[in-house]
Write a protein that holds these residues in place. Structure first.
Motif, PDB file in Angstrom:
ATOM      1  N   LYS A   1     -11.537  -8.211   9.156  1.00  0.00           N
ATOM      2  CA  LYS A   1     -10.183  -8.395   8.613  1.00  0.00           C
ATOM      3  C   LYS A   1      -9.164  -8.512   9.736  1.00  0.00           C
ATOM      4  CE  LYS A   1     -10.758  -5.890   4.281  1.00  0.00           C
ATOM      5  NZ  LYS A   1     -10.495  -4.646   3.588  1.00  0.00           N
ATOM      6  N   LYS A   2      -9.318  -7.670  10.757  1.00  0.00           N
ATOM      7  CA  LYS A   2      -8.390  -7.709  11.892  1.00  0.00           C
ATOM      8  C   LYS A   2      -8.515  -9.040  12.637  1.00  0.00           C
ATOM      9  CE  LYS A   2      -8.319  -2.719  12.647  1.00  0.00           C
ATOM     10  NZ  LYS A   2      -8.062  -1.677  13.618  1.00  0.00           N
ATOM     11  N   VAL A   3      -9.751  -9.489  12.809  1.00  0.00           N
ATOM     12  CA  VAL A   3      -9.987 -10.751  13.526  1.00  0.00           C
ATOM     13  C   VAL A   3      -9.314 -11.900  12.774  1.00  0.00           C
ATOM     14  CG1 VAL A   3     -11.772 -12.441  14.147  1.00  0.00           C
ATOM     15  CG2 VAL A   3     -12.124 -10.016  14.662  1.00  0.00           C
ATOM     16  N   PHE A   4      -9.489 -11.940  11.470  1.00  0.00           N
ATOM     17  CA  PHE A   4      -8.904 -13.023  10.674  1.00  0.00           C
ATOM     18  C   PHE A   4      -7.374 -12.993  10.753  1.00  0.00           C
ATOM     19  CE2 PHE A   4     -11.998 -15.485   8.139  1.00  0.00           C
ATOM     20  CZ  PHE A   4     -13.166 -14.911   8.630  1.00  0.00           C
ATOM     21  N   LEU A   5      -6.799 -11.804  10.656  1.00  0.00           N
ATOM     22  CA  LEU A   5      -5.336 -11.708  10.705  1.00  0.00           C
ATOM     23  C   LEU A   5      -4.830 -12.137  12.088  1.00  0.00           C
ATOM     24  CD1 LEU A   5      -2.694 -10.904   9.299  1.00  0.00           C
ATOM     25  CD2 LEU A   5      -2.946  -8.657  10.364  1.00  0.00           C
ATOM     26  N   ALA A   6      -5.478 -11.628  13.132  1.00  0.00           N
ATOM     27  CA  ALA A   6      -5.039 -11.978  14.495  1.00  0.00           C
ATOM     28  C   ALA A   6      -5.056 -13.498  14.679  1.00  0.00           C
ATOM     29  CB  ALA A   6      -5.942 -11.300  15.525  1.00  0.00           C
ATOM     30  N   ILE A   7      -6.134 -14.132  14.255  1.00  0.00           N
ATOM     31  CA  ILE A   7      -6.238 -15.591  14.434  1.00  0.00           C
ATOM     32  C   ILE A   7      -5.156 -16.305  13.618  1.00  0.00           C
ATOM     33  CG2 ILE A   7      -7.683 -17.624  14.014  1.00  0.00           C
ATOM     34  CD1 ILE A   7     -10.117 -15.789  14.566  1.00  0.00           C
ATOM     35  N   SER A   8      -4.986 -15.877  12.370  1.00  0.00           N
ATOM     36  CA  SER A   8      -4.016 -16.586  11.518  1.00  0.00           C
ATOM     37  C   SER A   8      -2.594 -16.413  12.054  1.00  0.00           C
ATOM     38  CB  SER A   8      -4.118 -16.127  10.065  1.00  0.00           C
ATOM     39  OG  SER A   8      -3.584 -14.830   9.957  1.00  0.00           O
ATOM     40  N   GLU A   9      -2.355 -15.353  12.816  1.00  0.00           N
ATOM     41  CA  GLU A   9      -1.012 -15.120  13.369  1.00  0.00           C
ATOM     42  C   GLU A   9      -0.883 -15.626  14.808  1.00  0.00           C
ATOM     43  OE1 GLU A   9       1.726 -13.651  11.746  1.00  0.00           O
ATOM     44  OE2 GLU A   9       0.458 -14.097  10.038  1.00  0.00           O
ATOM     45  N   GLY A  10      -1.936 -16.241  15.315  1.00  0.00           N
ATOM     46  CA  GLY A  10      -1.845 -16.870  16.641  1.00  0.00           C
ATOM     47  C   GLY A  10      -2.185 -15.984  17.823  1.00  0.00           C
ATOM     48  N   LEU A  11      -2.799 -14.818  17.563  1.00  0.00           N
ATOM     49  CA  LEU A  11      -3.287 -13.982  18.677  1.00  0.00           C
ATOM     50  C   LEU A  11      -4.769 -14.277  18.885  1.00  0.00           C
ATOM     51  CD1 LEU A  11      -2.040 -10.285  18.401  1.00  0.00           C
ATOM     52  CD2 LEU A  11      -1.309 -12.043  19.983  1.00  0.00           C
ATOM     53  N   LYS A  12      -5.214 -14.189  20.130  1.00  0.00           N
ATOM     54  CA  LYS A  12      -6.626 -14.437  20.422  1.00  0.00           C
ATOM     55  C   LYS A  12      -7.398 -13.126  20.393  1.00  0.00           C
ATOM     56  CE  LYS A  12      -7.634 -18.422  23.325  1.00  0.00           C
ATOM     57  NZ  LYS A  12      -9.022 -18.587  22.969  1.00  0.00           N
ATOM     58  N   PRO A  13      -8.343 -12.974  19.465  1.00  0.00           N
ATOM     59  CA  PRO A  13      -9.122 -11.731  19.466  1.00  0.00           C
ATOM     60  C   PRO A  13     -10.196 -11.736  20.546  1.00  0.00           C
ATOM     61  CG  PRO A  13      -9.792 -13.126  17.621  1.00  0.00           C
ATOM     62  CD  PRO A  13      -8.699 -13.854  18.342  1.00  0.00           C
ATOM     63  N   ILE A  14     -10.392 -10.581  21.167  1.00  0.00           N
ATOM     64  CA  ILE A  14     -11.533 -10.376  22.065  1.00  0.00           C
ATOM     65  C   ILE A  14     -12.467  -9.484  21.265  1.00  0.00           C
ATOM     66  CG2 ILE A  14     -12.290  -9.320  24.250  1.00  0.00           C
ATOM     67  CD1 ILE A  14      -9.287  -9.867  25.190  1.00  0.00           C
ATOM     68  N   ILE A  15     -13.515 -10.076  20.707  1.00  0.00           N
ATOM     69  CA  ILE A  15     -14.347  -9.353  19.741  1.00  0.00           C
ATOM     70  C   ILE A  15     -15.467  -8.621  20.486  1.00  0.00           C
ATOM     71  CG2 ILE A  15     -15.774  -9.575  17.671  1.00  0.00           C
ATOM     72  CD1 ILE A  15     -14.278 -12.258  17.129  1.00  0.00           C
ATOM     73  N   CYS A  16     -15.460  -7.283  20.360  1.00  0.00           N
ATOM     74  CA  CYS A  16     -16.445  -6.479  21.093  1.00  0.00           C
ATOM     75  C   CYS A  16     -17.697  -6.234  20.252  1.00  0.00           C
ATOM     76  CB  CYS A  16     -15.863  -5.126  21.477  1.00  0.00           C
ATOM     77  SG  CYS A  16     -14.447  -5.257  22.566  1.00  0.00           S
ATOM     78  N   VAL A  17     -18.833  -6.390  20.889  1.00  0.00           N
ATOM     79  CA  VAL A  17     -20.114  -6.057  20.255  1.00  0.00           C
ATOM     80  C   VAL A  17     -20.922  -5.234  21.257  1.00  0.00           C
ATOM     81  CG1 VAL A  17     -20.158  -8.141  18.813  1.00  0.00           C
ATOM     82  CG2 VAL A  17     -21.271  -8.193  21.063  1.00  0.00           C
ATOM     83  N   GLY A  18     -21.851  -4.437  20.751  1.00  0.00           N
ATOM     84  CA  GLY A  18     -22.678  -3.647  21.667  1.00  0.00           C
ATOM     85  C   GLY A  18     -23.541  -2.666  20.899  1.00  0.00           C
ATOM     86  N   GLU A  19     -24.678  -2.336  21.482  1.00  0.00           N
ATOM     87  CA  GLU A  19     -25.634  -1.465  20.791  1.00  0.00           C
ATOM     88  C   GLU A  19     -25.666  -0.077  21.424  1.00  0.00           C
ATOM     89  OE1 GLU A  19     -26.445  -3.596  23.079  1.00  0.00           O
ATOM     90  OE2 GLU A  19     -27.914  -2.658  24.402  1.00  0.00           O
TER      91      GLU A  19
ATOM     92  N   ILE B   1      -7.837  -6.844  21.782  1.00  0.00           N
ATOM     93  CA  ILE B   1      -9.223  -6.372  21.772  1.00  0.00           C
ATOM     94  C   ILE B   1      -9.514  -5.834  20.368  1.00  0.00           C
ATOM     95  CG2 ILE B   1     -10.841  -4.655  22.700  1.00  0.00           C
ATOM     96  CD1 ILE B   1      -9.144  -4.613  25.284  1.00  0.00           C
ATOM     97  N   LEU B   2     -10.602  -6.271  19.764  1.00  0.00           N
ATOM     98  CA  LEU B   2     -10.941  -5.784  18.419  1.00  0.00           C
ATOM     99  C   LEU B   2     -12.406  -5.354  18.362  1.00  0.00           C
ATOM    100  CD1 LEU B   2      -8.988  -8.403  16.241  1.00  0.00           C
ATOM    101  CD2 LEU B   2      -8.357  -6.030  16.718  1.00  0.00           C
ATOM    102  N   GLY B   3     -12.642  -4.274  17.633  1.00  0.00           N
ATOM    103  CA  GLY B   3     -14.025  -3.802  17.454  1.00  0.00           C
ATOM    104  C   GLY B   3     -14.596  -3.102  18.670  1.00  0.00           C
ATOM    105  N   HIS B   4     -13.726  -2.576  19.532  1.00  0.00           N
ATOM    106  CA  HIS B   4     -14.243  -1.815  20.675  1.00  0.00           C
ATOM    107  C   HIS B   4     -15.056  -0.632  20.148  1.00  0.00           C
ATOM    108  CE1 HIS B   4     -14.430   0.687  24.241  1.00  0.00           C
ATOM    109  NE2 HIS B   4     -14.089  -0.383  24.957  1.00  0.00           N
ATOM    110  N   SER B   5     -16.128  -0.270  20.849  1.00  0.00           N
ATOM    111  CA  SER B   5     -17.015   0.786  20.332  1.00  0.00           C
ATOM    112  C   SER B   5     -16.289   2.129  20.204  1.00  0.00           C
ATOM    113  CB  SER B   5     -18.255   0.926  21.204  1.00  0.00           C
ATOM    114  OG  SER B   5     -17.886   1.305  22.503  1.00  0.00           O
ATOM    115  N   GLU B   6     -15.238   2.333  21.017  1.00  0.00           N
ATOM    116  CA  GLU B   6     -14.484   3.592  20.872  1.00  0.00           C
ATOM    117  C   GLU B   6     -13.681   3.594  19.572  1.00  0.00           C
ATOM    118  OE1 GLU B   6     -12.655   3.504  24.748  1.00  0.00           O
ATOM    119  OE2 GLU B   6     -14.548   4.076  25.675  1.00  0.00           O
ATOM    120  N   ARG B   7     -13.232   2.435  19.119  1.00  0.00           N
ATOM    121  CA  ARG B   7     -12.579   2.326  17.806  1.00  0.00           C
ATOM    122  C   ARG B   7     -13.627   2.503  16.703  1.00  0.00           C
ATOM    123  NH1 ARG B   7      -7.470   3.078  17.650  1.00  0.00           N
ATOM    124  NH2 ARG B   7      -7.689   2.434  15.478  1.00  0.00           N
ATOM    125  N   ARG B   8     -14.769   1.885  16.886  1.00  0.00           N
ATOM    126  CA  ARG B   8     -15.824   1.989  15.866  1.00  0.00           C
ATOM    127  C   ARG B   8     -16.269   3.452  15.738  1.00  0.00           C
ATOM    128  NH1 ARG B   8     -18.585  -3.212  14.799  1.00  0.00           N
ATOM    129  NH2 ARG B   8     -17.825  -4.815  16.207  1.00  0.00           N
TER     130      ARG B   8
END
Ligand code: PGA
Length: 243
Positions: A111-129, A92-99
């Protein structure tokens, strides 16, 4: 035939070692539904024991965050490499509690998303207002910016979790019309701006066994990111037997 749903359990900083073992053993009993992929995301220190317990099961392992560098002098952080060694498939990346609590910006999430993908992990990218952005009608701009910065071009099969901040842990859920608006907006934006044709769109925020089926049926989202209810076996039993 039922559409396969991705259910992500975000345990956050909850459960001790023995309670997590008990919960995972109970969850394994409900993990034979072919219409569901269930990803469990425990806090870092619980990952090794959960990883051992789910080995022969259909449950998939995920983490709640990772560092944006591969290795180095980053006290207190956790690397993608270790997550992979422990058999995590998602993060999980970009969760609002991390933000909010760790001041994570869109640029850092990227940056985290790019690294996760390049290393073969699937990012779950969180967005929200926030509620302020929702009330002032600025929410689409916020989501657009988050998607624009955090999601790489041409990354098909991307997993986006739409979690309005005002809905997390509050019991307040957007209407199905509002979820659908965001789903369409996300699909259109990622298609036109990022050349992404396959999106897995999850809804998250106060999902429970009472609202889960209606949200899934009415919005046809691809699954859910679940916090509080993911800690309760009675709730998860009802959710995981969907379809
Ligand atoms: P909640 O949390 O289900 O407790 O609202 C969801 C999340 O923060 O991922």
């Amino acid at each position: 035939m039922c559409q396969v749903k991705l259910i992500v359990s975000n345990w956050k900083m909850n459960l001790n070692v023995s309670d997590s073992k008990k919960l995972i053993k109970d969850l394994i009993k409900f993990s034979n539904n072919n219409s569901i992929e269930h990803v469990v995301c425990p806090q870092f220190a619980l990952i090794p024991s959960v990883s051992r317990l789910i080995k022969e099961s259909k449950i998939t392992l995920g983490a709640q965050d990772c560092h944006h560098e591969k290795i180095g002098a980053y006290t207190g952080d956790t690397s993608v490499q270790i997550l992979k060694e422990l058999n995590c498939k998602y993060v999980i990346l970009g969760h609002s509690e991390r933000r909010d609590y760790h001041s994570e910006t869109n640029e850092l999430v990227k940056k985290k998303v790019f690294l996760a993908i390049s290393e073969g992990l699937k990012p779950i990218i969180c967005v929200g207002e926030s509620i302020e952005d929702r009330k002032s009608n600025n929410y689409l701009n916020i989501i657009e910016k988050q998607l624009d910065v955090c999601v790489p071009n041409d990354y098909n099969n991307v997993v986006i979790a739409y979690e309005p901040i005002w809905s997390i842990g509050t019991g307040q859920v957007p209407t199905n019309k509002e979820i659908l608006e965001m789903k369409k907006f996300t699909y259109n934006f990622l298609k036109s701006k990022k050349r992404i044709h396959k999106v897995n769109f999850l809804y998250g925020g106060s999902v429970n066994s009472m609202n889960f089926h209606e949200i899934m049926n009415d919005t046809k989202v691809d699954g859910a990111l679940i916090g509080g209810s993911s800690l309760k076996i009675i709730e998860m039993n009802k959710i995981l037997t969907f379809c």
